[in-house]
Enzyme design. Structure first.
Site, PDB file in Angstrom:
ATOM      1  N   SER A 262       0.835  -1.202   0.000  1.00 36.74           N
ATOM      2  CA  SER A 262       0.000   0.000   0.000  1.00 36.74           C
ATOM      3  C   SER A 262       0.868   1.249   0.000  1.00 36.74           C
ATOM      4  O   SER A 262       2.082   1.199   0.228  1.00 36.74           O
ATOM      5  CB  SER A 262      -0.900   0.016   1.247  1.00 36.74           C
ATOM      6  N   LYS A 263       0.229   2.381  -0.234  1.00 39.27           N
ATOM      7  CA  LYS A 263       0.931   3.668  -0.197  1.00 39.27           C
ATOM      8  C   LYS A 263       1.532   3.892   1.197  1.00 39.27           C
ATOM      9  O   LYS A 263       2.616   4.459   1.333  1.00 39.27           O
ATOM     10  CB  LYS A 263      -0.042   4.798  -0.537  1.00 39.27           C
ATOM     11  N   ARG A 264       0.830   3.437   2.216  1.00 36.42           N
ATOM     12  CA  ARG A 264       1.309   3.595   3.592  1.00 36.42           C
ATOM     13  C   ARG A 264       2.667   2.913   3.779  1.00 36.42           C
ATOM     14  O   ARG A 264       3.542   3.421   4.468  1.00 36.42           O
ATOM     15  CB  ARG A 264       0.281   3.014   4.562  1.00 36.42           C
ATOM     16  N   ASP A 267       5.253   5.204   2.254  1.00 37.27           N
ATOM     17  CA  ASP A 267       5.484   6.374   3.107  1.00 37.27           C
ATOM     18  C   ASP A 267       6.342   6.005   4.322  1.00 37.27           C
ATOM     19  O   ASP A 267       7.240   6.743   4.723  1.00 37.27           O
ATOM     20  CB  ASP A 267       4.141   6.953   3.582  1.00 37.27           C
ATOM     21  N   SER A 285       3.214  12.896  -3.361  1.00 40.97           N
ATOM     22  CA  SER A 285       3.770  11.532  -3.309  1.00 40.97           C
ATOM     23  C   SER A 285       4.766  11.402  -4.448  1.00 40.97           C
ATOM     24  O   SER A 285       4.403  11.582  -5.621  1.00 40.97           O
ATOM     25  CB  SER A 285       2.661  10.494  -3.471  1.00 40.97           C
TER      26      SER A 285
END
Length: 501
Positions: A262-264, A267, A285
């Site tokens: 995921s994007k999380r 990050d 992003s």
């Protein structure tokens, strides 16, 4: 294969294209090219509430950057257009009517509030509410209404949806090109909504109708669509159409822990999950392009997420991937995403690039810093440092001493600076000043001859010499560095170090 290969990537413009979506597009592209087929893109924007401005353009720009642009799409070889579902709205009504007339679908007038109440009641009883054969006879739909009553309610403007009438007591056995035969019990399926009273189809209906009308031969998509396979299979059956062949790709998994990437994760661990930069009011992003990845490196590492050619080979050009690609070589299990391995791939492509090309890219960085150096020298510098870099963006940190004299000296390296060091370095400057051919090989020969003649140990000169020139114990061959910065600058740096340390 009995019919021409036509495959599609059908993203929804609801945000930036996730790297998992990029892999799906890539595998479709490779399959199409392997079989001299067509790779097309259809934008699936039936859910207008989730539409995000800029997302559609982002999708096309990303695939263009990666070198896997479609053969057909909006504004390009529109053989089966429109290629945007919102522009195909008028097409779907007749197919909904066909399903209702053949008793494969029905009108449902249940309000959202009524269904929510039924869900809560079921939850309170420890059950799960499913709108299917077990309850549909008792709910507010056209199954127990006359045709006239149904039409009157529609004419009165009542909100409705059209639901698929899932058959009862059937075991569906559907072949998947990656997973083999997959079985589904229709008694466990719900009656999915196919059409809404606002005239827009849901994903399921539009997807099937469009794949049929656009003559899609194979549907290659992510594993998350596997639960939709029985409905899609039944819709083909309901329409009396030949279904395409299906292949469900394994998930791309988190680098650490379990679950889908995921994007999380990006990050948290500091790596991109999008091909290109994506800006929102909340922030930016970064994408693989902006982080300095080469598109061919991204394509290479994505291709090996869930697929290999059966050998130990890891580096493939796009043409080699096309030649080697085979759906039979795709694994069923999820593929672990490895950000460090991805950097390795970029490093491999970086060192393969010509020094001339890399010098051109590096010059952009230097120009922003107000530093101008001859292209010829820049080519030499890049050749000396690129083996240590993953990205062009790292070149400055690896080579700043070629352009600016050190302003500080590494404290650990100062242990090599002895009491006699300044005097020895003074003698070295005399040797350097006498050298006419200030080339790396000549400097090295004459400096080493001087050390041998005077019985000066290598460590007494070479380490302090590097400290003067670079400011630390790093960098390529020292004599290559001094050739490039020149005699005057070399001597100036030695004198500066003698005065400073």
């Amino acid at each position: 294969m009995t019919k021409p290969v036509r495959v599609r990537f059908a993203p929804s413009p609801t945000g930036p294209l996730h790297i998992g979506g990029v892999r799906t597009a890539l595998f479709n592209y490779l399959f199409a090219k392997k079989h001299q087929g067509v790779f097309y893109i259809r934008i699936e924007d039936t859910d207008q509430t989730r539409f995000v401005p800029g997302a559609e353009a982002y999708i096309f720009e990303a695939l263009e950057w990666l070198g896997i642009a479609p053969d057909e799409t909006i504004g390009k070889n529109e053989k089966f257009g429109p290629y945007k579902q919102s522009e195909r709205k008028a097409i779907y009504q007749s197919y909904v009517n066909q399903l209702i007339e053949t008793d494969w679908a029905y009108y449902a007038f249940d309000s959202a509030e009524e269904l929510d109440h039924l869900r809560k009641e079921a939850e309170n009883s420890g059950n799960t509410f499913i709108y299917n054969h077990t309850v549909r006879e008792q709910l507010d739909n056209s199954i127990h209404l006359s045709k006239e009553e149904t039409q009157q309610r529609i004419a009165n403007g009542e909100a409705y949806v059209v639901r698929f009438k899932t058959p009862v007591n059937q075991i569906l056995e559907i072949h998947d090109l990656i997973r083999g035969d997959v079985k589904f019990d229709t008694n466990l399926l719900d009656d999915k909504v196919l059409f809404k009273s606002d005239g827009m189809p849901t994903y399921h209906l539009a997807n099937i109708v469009d794949d049929h009308l656009m003559e899609t031969s194979h549907v290659i998509r992510g594993e998350e669509w596997l639960p939709s396979l029985p409905l899609h299979h039944l819709l083909y059956q309901a329409f009396g159409w030949e279904a395409p062949e299906f292949a469900h790709l394994p998930l791309i998994l988190k680098p650490v822990g379990n679950g889908k990437l995921s994007k999380r994760d990006g990050d948290k661990m500091g790596f991109p999950v999008f091909p290109l930069e994506w800006k929102t009011a909340e922030g930016t992003s970064i994408g693989y392009r902006e982080q300095g990845y080469f598109p061919e490196a991204v394509v290479n590492f994505l291709a090996l997420l869930g697929w290999n050619d059966g050998t130990e080979k890891e580096l493939f050009t796009l043409q080699e991937l096309v030649k080697s690609f085979d759906l039979k070589r795709i694994h069923k299990a999820g593929a672990k995403f490895d950000p460090e391995k991805n950097k390795w791939f970029n490093h491999q492509y970086l060192i393969k690039k010509s020094d001339n090309v890399l010098a051109g890219e590096f010059s952009i960085v230097l120009n922003k810093k107000g530093i101008h150096v001859s292209h010829e020298n820049l080519i030499k510098i890049v050749g000396l440092i690129k083996e240590r870099a993953h990205f062009v963006s790292e070149f400055w940190e690896l080579s700043d001493y070629f352009f600016v004299a050190p302003t500080a000296y590494d404290e650990k390296a100062l242990k090599n600076w002895k009491e006699e060091t300044p005097a020895l370095l003074q003698q070295l400057t005399t040797v350097l000043e006498s050298i006419e051919d200030f080339s790396s090989s000549t400097i090295e020969i004459l400096v080493k001859e001087w050390m041998t003649t005077n019985e000066i140990g290598m460590g007494k000169i070479m380490q302090p010499f590097r400290l003067c020139i670079v400011g630390a114990m790093k960098g390529p061959h020292l004599f290559d560095i001094v050739e490039l910065i020149g005699k005057e600058e070399t001597i100036a740096r030695i004198k500066k170090a003698i005065d400073s340390i």
